[in-house]
Design an enzyme around this catalytic site. Structure first.
Site, short mmCIF file in Angstrom:
data_model
loop_
_atom_site.label_atom_id
_atom_site.label_comp_id
_atom_site.label_asym_id
_atom_site.label_seq_id
_atom_site.Cartn_x
_atom_site.Cartn_y
_atom_site.Cartn_z
N PRO A 64 0.83 -1.20 0.00
CA PRO A 64 0.00 0.00 0.00
C PRO A 64 0.87 1.25 0.00
CG PRO A 64 -0.65 -1.53 1.75
CD PRO A 64 0.66 -2.00 1.21
N GLY B 60 3.80 8.61 0.73
CA GLY B 60 5.21 8.38 0.46
C GLY B 60 6.16 9.13 1.37
N PHE C 283 1.69 16.18 2.64
CA PHE C 283 1.79 15.06 1.70
C PHE C 283 1.27 13.74 2.24
CE2 PHE C 283 5.44 17.99 1.13
CZ PHE C 283 5.00 18.60 -0.03
N ALA D 74 0.21 7.62 13.71
CA ALA D 74 0.77 8.96 13.60
C ALA D 74 0.40 9.83 14.79
CB ALA D 74 0.26 9.60 12.31
N THR E 73 1.22 -4.31 6.62
CA THR E 73 1.53 -5.75 6.59
C THR E 73 0.28 -6.61 6.61
OG1 THR E 73 1.69 -5.83 9.00
CG2 THR E 73 3.72 -5.42 7.80
N VAL F 276 -5.99 0.10 4.34
CA VAL F 276 -7.02 0.89 5.00
C VAL F 276 -7.74 1.67 3.89
CG1 VAL F 276 -7.48 2.76 6.63
CG2 VAL F 276 -5.70 1.07 7.12
N TYR G 87 12.79 14.71 19.72
CA TYR G 87 13.18 14.67 18.32
C TYR G 87 14.65 14.99 18.21
CZ TYR G 87 10.49 14.56 13.99
OH TYR G 87 9.86 14.18 12.83
#
EC number: 2.5.1.26
Lengths: 695, 591
Positions: free
Chosen positions: B167, B171, B240, B251, B303, B307, B511
């Site tokens: 899927p 990107g 994006f 996320a 995997t 969705v 981060y």
């Protein structure tokens, strides 16, 4: 780009050969490339007062703001860790939190260092005076100093000197002050704090005090460890402590203590600091101030309590010449690097890091490994004096030669030179002045030790203690003790170089006892000896095959043996070298046998260390008088205690649970078996030892 | 293996002109028209018109780059300008699959550019290889389903013909999740969801919206905004990245303090698997019906299936937004302040704390406002001497803030946060600094391409960690990076910096950025990966998690077992074995 393998080899190499000095191991010749500067000589240029008042502006770790000495106790008391412990103790002892907290702050008050620059300067001034008087030089390796200076700025530094004299930590602080390196915070024995003025001065020069027998005092332990860890975490100053725990009365390395070591390492294990740097420091004395006390203590003549007046009485000490000393700062070693693959730091992820917890087996093994490694590094950094070689040879001379007709000087001199070559072959770090004729080096070494030897008509005599004024005839036992004093002093000086020879010597004994050429048989016996004598000769847990390999390589290097895959055979040269090496260990073997013999006697079933020491001393004295025992070292309480610990470690002595007197049951069969193996009557079985550090 | 010659006539069967592919770089970040460059005068410039910074001169950037990386304008390492088609392996096509696919009418393509575009995410090694014109294993075919039912058909065909499906959403992966497994011998088909980009309905009574999973973040917000709503989910990649991608990777958005992370936002998910479609039967806001099946889907990283549709919470658009910033004398104080804000549970929509290096970096990105220009360092000096007396410019750090909501409450909230900051020595440093901080979030990704033109490579990575370890992990990981680079022969000390980007009750998300000048190194990418690996080891050793929101992919999967335990691994495996026994979704992520 350095690969991992290279680094490991590099590390490996550094374990056995001091990388700063060893330029070639194959040839067996060691070039001493290191530069030493004489601090005392430098002092001539600045003057004592000028030196004491010099600008002192070291750059500390992190470049961070210096944390004041007063902030430390506050940080310790407020730490989460101490709060947990206080809570625990309050619950256990049914006390209020305030009471326990109060107790903690009393401990902290007693312990805390109160570093004051003024006192450092005062100390510097006084020390300049004293040191110049008693020493002809303090030689410090500049490379080590520079590396230390650099290391101090990069991460918390732990200084780990060997402990041979009361002077040790004074000299180190003095040198660091002189070279603009932050003066270390020193863990000092509590006894010193009880000396009125001196205690205060020492504490204001940056020492903190720890009680000797902390044992199970949980609160004390907690306060001390948080105090030490806070210093490490804040990078407040280098921390200095004796990894051997005590001053060595035999001038031989002691089995390291792990408590302090664990404290300074834990901030790294728990990720509270990026790294911790370990700097082994080797102090080598031509002549030790306390030499006479050493033998007395070892013979059980009680040592004077450390007191200020006692120190003043030591003024006599100040009128003597003690030659020079060397302070060799080892290469700073990164704990992060050393522990790679040995510690999973993630083990602290699932509980609060402040929670008091018993360290895991992995951590204990790693701390132990590092502690032993540091002792080895100290040994490798030590400088061997000509006198130490001479003492080793004197001890091998027939007793009568020394005490009665004397040993021909030329014979001693010639053998010393040969031993020097062997020491160099073995990679020793010799303090043998190159520009002075060899004969002069040796005669001045003997002259420096006029309290021990006398040169008369070309013969060397051992100095016996002053003749007693008493009229009545002494008991023969007293004579033995008296004769033992210079012998034990000689043994102490021999011990200064013992580590150079010990691994090949263990192999030499193995060859001699087993009469075998088979590598595996020799290795088995080597391991047996290494285990049995683990308290005498410090070796790194779990590295017996490396030690065996090293012994083989060194003996091959000096031409004493030929080695093949399966065999180790003695060469012609070996017929000369090996007996010397065997003889070097003979006093240990003989003394151990005496003690085994005592334990196997009828009627001995349960012993405590307290009764073991005098009883063994009696037996040894009798055997010396009867001519059965040729070494006085069996009289040394140090060796007696070592035997006791060895047997406990080998579980031939087992503690009685009910006993309050620390009594142990003797497993006679097992003791007898060890004794039989040691003299070659039966082949070695693998002795039961505490499991080797998991590595 | 089928050759492709007989299929050449149908290189693309009604392939949609994927709007994003047209306007995006094939070998770098973001839009083709937008990039940093040094103009003829040697000044840094940000091209295009899309961002606030676009078209502006950034005077201090050059000096900062030279000072930070030791770069030299003469020494360039430019990218191969265009893809050499011959570098792309001819596709391995499963002809039976392709034949049947044709009959479904779902568009597809095996054009080299289409395939290469979907063969990578944005890991350093992926972009580095593209810039050198090197292409590894790429998908053999790209399909563009238009709706849920198209996906059902594709998956059925894939199962029937044993084709591997990967899927593809936006990107933007940084975990090697889109890389085709080297060992995969079957035909690999990239399922591009970009055509499934509609909002299907908005339920104003329950404040939910139902979308197709291919919708991209910025479109979702824009379309919802038109109706007066928002999701509030704003990951840094939202220009994006797609909704389906967010679900598949767990996320996290910048404003999660108000709106929550993806797992808090999702009400319902539909996923097409080889065993069929998985979904719940109702939209109850919480259920006690055994382990939540959504949690098998969220983080499954492609995997288990694709969705296709998601129902998400929506909120009315905030009435008022206000940026802010606070300067602290040092990082320790800043972290202490964030910890206190979290303790009091009064975190604004977003609160981020940058360390000193990032603070300086932010300054280097200040656009030219007047023709007057002083050097970067002088400007910095001036800035803090006039405003923050006594703060050491080499220690101070800055927190950026974003408040959202009703105006009155925002102002009240703002005061509360600034009062806490003051207790930790923090001084308010203005809205501009705050706003610029957030703007840079979107722009910073473009900067890596500029660096790569001048021998600088870098990457960001993240973790989450309990509060008491935040300072230790920041210090140790940064130090580890510097040490590793030094040991590996990097001449110039690397740029090693961090920020605390999210606060939670029990910890924070940290981060890290790290970049260095690789001039003179023979295999910079390999070295880079070793350093990155060491940094991750350091994170784990210091009690940090394997990932807070980037996911595991293939980049971090070596640590999965120790992260979730053997049994945990077995649980995940057994789900995979049941749902996808033939490994149709064979991207090799996670397990």
């Amino acid at each position: 780009m350095e690969t991992k393998v290279d680094e490991d080899e590099h590390l490996r190499g550094s374990l056995y050969f001091s990388p700063q000095t060893m330029t070639s191991t194959d040839s067996g010749r060691v070039k001493n490339e290191e530069e030493f500067v004489d601090v005392l000589e430098e002092l001539m240029h600045s003057g004592d007062l000028g030196h004491a008042l010099r600008t002192f502006s070291p750059s500390p770790y992190n470049g961070g703001p210096p944390c004041s000495a007063a902030d430390l106790p506050k940080a310790v008391l407020e730490s989460q860790y101490l709060r947990y412990v206080v809570q625990e103790i309050a619950t256990e002892k049914a006390l209020s939190l305030e009471e326990v907290r109060e107790e903690a702050s009393v401990i902290l008050e007693e312990m805390s260092q109160k570093l004051q620059m003024g006192f450092i300067r005062l100390m510097a001034y006084m020390l300049s005076k004293v040191l110049k008087r008693i020493l002809t030089g303090i030689h410090v390796n500049t490379e080590g100093l520079n590396a230390l200076k650099q290391a101090v700025q990069e991460s918390p530094v732990i200084l780990l000197p060997n402990h041979r004299s009361y002077l040790d930590f004074l000299v180190i602080s003095y040198v660091m002050f002189t070279y603009d390196i932050p003066v270390p915070v020193i863990a000092a024995g509590m006894a010193l704090s009880k000396m009125r003025v001196v205690g205060e001065i020492i504490s204001r020069s940056g020492a903190f005090f720890i009680r000797r027998a902390i044992g199970s005092d949980k609160l004390y332990w907690a306060v001390l460890s948080e105090y030490v860890k806070t210093i490490v975490r804040k990078g407040f100053a280098p921390v200095e402590f004796y990894v051997e725990g005590l001053r060595s009365r035999t001038l031989k390395s002691l089995m390291p203590k792990l408590g302090m070591m664990h404290m300074v390492l834990e901030p790294f294990f728990k990720g509270e600091v990026y790294d911790v740097t370990l700097v082994p420091v080797s102090l080598s004395y031509d002549r030790v101030l306390e030499e006479f006390l050493l033998a007395q203590e070892l013979l059980g003549i009680p040592k004077p309590k450390e007191s200020t007046t006692g120190l003043l009485k030591a003024r006599k000490v100040l009128q003597e010449d003690y030659g020079s000393m060397h302070v060799n700062f080892g290469r700073p070693m990164s704990v992060r690097h050393l522990c790679r693959g040995k510690i999973n730091r993630g083990q602290y992820n699932l509980v609060p890091r402040d929670l008091p917890q018993k360290p895991s087996g992995e951590v204990q093994a790693c701390v132990s490994w590092l502690a032993h490694l540091m002792v080895r590094m100290q040994e490798e950094g030590a400088l061997i004096s000509p006198w130490s070689l001479m003492a080793s040879l004197l001890l091998q001379a027939p007793a009568a030669a020394l005490t009665e007709h004397g040993l021909p000087w030329h014979q001693l001199a010639e053998r010393t030179l040969r031993l020097r070559k062997l020491a160099l072959d073995f990679g020793a770090h010799l303090n043998w002045p190159g520009k002075v004729p060899e004969q002069e080096v040796m005669s001045s070494a003997a002259a420096l030790h006029h309290s021990l030897v006398r040169l008369q008509a070309g013969r060397v005599h051992l100095v016996q203690g002053e003749e007693d004024e008493r009229e009545d005839p002494r008991r023969p036992e007293e004579d033995v003790t008296k004769a033992a004093v210079p012998m034990l002093m000689l043994a102490c000086y021999r011990n200064q170089c013992l580590h150079v020879f010990v691994r090949p010597a263990l192999l030499a004994v193995a060859i001699h006892v087993t009469k075998s050429v088979q590598r595996d048989e020799l290795f088995a016996f080597f391991c047996f000896l290494r285990d049995l004598f683990a308290n005498e000769f410090i070796s790194i847990p779990g590295e017996s095959s490396q030690d065996f390999e090293e012994a083989c390589v060194l003996l091959r290097t000096c031409g004493a043996v030929h080695t093949s895959e399966q065999e180790v055979t003695v060469s012609d040269v070996g017929l000369e070298v090996l007996p010397f090496l065997q003889d070097l260990l003979q006093p240990f073997i003989d003394s151990y046998q005496v003690m085994f013999r005592y334990l196997c006697k009828d009627g001995v079933h349960v012993v405590s260390e307290k009764q073991f020491v005098p009883a063994v001393r009696n037996l040894a004295t009798k055997l010396i008088l009867s001519g059965e025992l040729h070494t006085h070292e069996a009289l040394s309480s140090d060796m007696q205690k070592n035997v006791f610990s060895a047997l406990r470690r080998l579980e031939t002595l087992t503690q009685l649970k009910a006993s309050e007197l620390n009594e142990y049951r003797v497993n006679k069969a097992a003791v007898g078996q060890i004794s039989d193996i040691l003299c070659g009557r039966i082949p070695p079985q693998s002795l039961q030892t505490t499991p080797d550090a998991k590595l | 293996m089928y050759g492709c010659s007989n299929l050449m006539y149908c290189i693309s069967e009604h392939a949609p002109h994927s709007s994003l592919q047209e306007i995006m770089k094939w070998n770098g970040w973001g839009y083709s028209d937008t990039k940093f460059l040094f103009n003829k005068k040697g000044q840094a410039e940000f091209t295009g018109k899309r961002y606030k910074l676009s078209g502006m001169i950034i005077p201090a950037l050059k000096e900062w780059m030279e000072g930070t990386f030791g770069t030299n304008m003469q020494h360039k390492s430019l990218a191969t300008p265009a893809l050499t088609r011959t570098a792309v392996q001819p596709p391995t096509l499963n002809e039976a699959f392709v034949e049947e696919l044709k009959s479904t009418g779902v568009p597809f393509s095996h054009d080299a550019e289409d395939r290469v575009f979907r063969a990578h995410g944005h890991c350093l090694h992926e972009i580095f290889a593209l810039r050198e014109g090197k292409v590894g294993r790429v998908p053999d075919l790209v399909v563009w389903p238009n709706c849920h039912n198209d996906v059902v058909k594709i998956v059925e065909l894939a199962c029937k013909h044993n084709v591997c499906l990967i899927p593809y959403g936006g990107g933007t992966s940084v975990s090697s999740a889109l890389e085709c497994p080297q060992e995969e011998t079957r035909s690999i088909v990239s399922v591009d969801t970009s055509q499934m980009n509609r909002i299907l309905w908005i339920d104003e009574k329950n404040l939910t919206a139902h979308m197709e999973a291919g919708i991209v973040g910025q479109d979702l917000e824009r379309l919802l905004n038109e109706s007066g709503y928002c999701t509030g989910h704003e990951p840094d990649s939202m220009e994006f990245s797609s909704l389906g991608g967010w679900v598949a990777t767990r996320a996290s958005g910048m404003k999660k303090n108000i709106y929550g992370n993806i797992e808090d936002l999702v009400i319902h998910v539909k996923m097409v698997t080889p065993q069929g479609v998985v979904e719940k039967s109702c939209q109850g806001p919480r259920m006690s019906t055994g382990p939540d099946i959504h949690h098998f889907i969220m983080g499954s990283e492609g995997t288990l299936g694709v969705v296709t549709e998601v129902t998400m919470k929506i909120r009315p658009m905030p009435e008022y937004q206000k940026y802010g910033s606070v300067v602290f004398p040092n990082f320790e104080q800043g972290v202490a302040c964030l910890r206190e804000v979290a303790r009091q549970r009064c975190a604004p929509a977003s609160i981020r704390l940058m360390d000193n290096e990032q603070f300086k970096f932010g300054h280097a990105l200040k656009p030219q406002v007047s023709s007057m220009f002083t050097s970067f360092l002088e400007g910095l000096k001036k800035f803090y001497i006039t405003k923050f007396k006594g703060f050491d410019p080499d220690c101070l750090c800055v927190a950026t803030l974003l408040f959202e909501g009703n105006r009155e409450k925002v102002l009240q909230h703002e005061k509360q946060v600034y009062d806490i900051a003051a207790k930790f020595g923090g001084l308010a440093a203005g809205e501009d600094n705050g706003q610029r901080g957030y703007m840079l979030t979107f722009v910073i990704a473009y900067l890596r391409d500029l660096g790569m033109d001048y021998y600088v490579i870098g990457e960001s990575f993240e973790t989450s960690v309990p509060w008491d370890r935040v300072l230790d992990i920041c210090r140790n990981v940064k130090a580890r990076i510097i040490r590793e680079c030094k040991d590996k022969g990097v001449q110039f000390q690397p740029f090693s910096t961090c920020r605390v980007t999210q606060t939670y009750d029990a910890g924070a998300c940290v981060y890290f950025y790290f970049a260095f000048n690789y001039r003179g190194l023979s295999d910079p990418v390999h070295m880079f990966e070793e350093v990155e690996h060491a940094a991750r080891e350091e994170i784990l050793a210091n009690g940090g998690s394997l990932s807070h929101h980037h996911g595991v992919g293939k980049l971090r999967k070596a640590w999965m077992r120790e992260t979730v335990s053997d049994v945990g691994m077995g649980m995940l495996k057994s789900v995979k074995d049941y749902v996808d026994p033939n490994n149709i979704f064979g991207n090799g992520n996670l397990l």
